[in-house]
Design a protein around this motif. Sequence first.
Motif, short mmCIF file in Angstrom:
data_model
loop_
_atom_site.label_atom_id
_atom_site.label_comp_id
_atom_site.label_asym_id
_atom_site.label_seq_id
_atom_site.Cartn_x
_atom_site.Cartn_y
_atom_site.Cartn_z
N ASP A 23 13.71 41.91 80.00
CA ASP A 23 12.39 41.33 80.24
C ASP A 23 11.36 41.85 79.25
N LYS A 24 11.54 43.09 78.81
CA LYS A 24 10.63 43.63 77.80
C LYS A 24 10.74 42.83 76.50
N LYS A 25 11.95 42.42 76.16
CA LYS A 25 12.17 41.66 74.92
C LYS A 25 11.70 40.21 75.05
N THR A 26 11.95 39.60 76.22
CA THR A 26 11.62 38.19 76.39
C THR A 26 10.18 37.95 76.82
N GLY A 27 9.53 39.01 77.34
CA GLY A 27 8.17 38.85 77.83
C GLY A 27 8.09 38.37 79.26
N ASN A 28 9.22 38.28 79.96
CA ASN A 28 9.20 37.89 81.37
C ASN A 28 8.54 38.99 82.21
N TYR A 29 7.93 38.57 83.31
CA TYR A 29 7.25 39.52 84.18
C TYR A 29 8.23 40.49 84.81
#
Length: 281
Positions: A204-210
């Motif tokens: 999620d840190k890489k994709t920007g997901n919450y």
Amino acid sequence: MFGYVTVRKEDLKIKDYEKYHAYYCGVCQDLKDSYGLKGQATLTYDMTFLAILLTGLYEDKTVREEHRCIVHPGRKHVCLRNEFTRYAADMNVLLTYYNLLDDWQDEKNHAALVGAKALRGSFLKVAEKYPRQTQAVKNYLKKIHICEAENSRNLDQAAGYTGEVLAEIYQLRNDIWKEELGQLGFYIGKFIYLMDAYEDVEKDKKTGNYNPLIFLQETEGFEDIVEKILLMMTAEASRAFEKLPILENVDILRNILYAGIWTKYEMLKRKRESEDEEKKH
């Protein structure tokens, strides 16, 4: 998000594992009978725990059957089925449908959209039978999307929303055990949300997901903090469980609550420790 509430096979007696698997097959058969192959594809271990829990509490008549399945067509498998395996199958469809819609909304995952469309007819049947539970899941998605839009750092709030919806699903009947079942479902729901966030934090840190755990990740002692939070959730869930007058299948249920629920966490923790050691070298 689901798939964390399972047994630790090596700690179970053979007869208990076989019985657990028979309930799992029972939920699977109920999915097939009610919703076909697409229903079977939604099967998770989490709802098997619920079926066994409610069976132990309410002691409903359970039927033993034998069926072949698409995964193991060569021989028949024992299935244990009752009112609660049917309920677990229905809740499995409900949660999977909304989970697929959520994946589509968050990640524009076309496979999830196709899956949701395929499951819509089955979902509508469940929604008609269980309007309270259906509304609870709808409310959950609205609340969690607000959290995501605000990029909320409130970990307890986000996890609590998942707890609320599982509490509604665990409270099948409005009776004297409603409060304890709700507490059990609430803390298992929070555990599931936190485990899912822990598993996906790097992605999620890489994709920007919450993911509210991202805000904690740079904190010193992050791994210890996460483990302590998860321990609190399982302790509260276990406290609620022990208030229920369950004798049937109690060893299976305790195996799940005290050991099996940690299986995925321990695997992830070992993997991260191994990766950290490799980075040092």
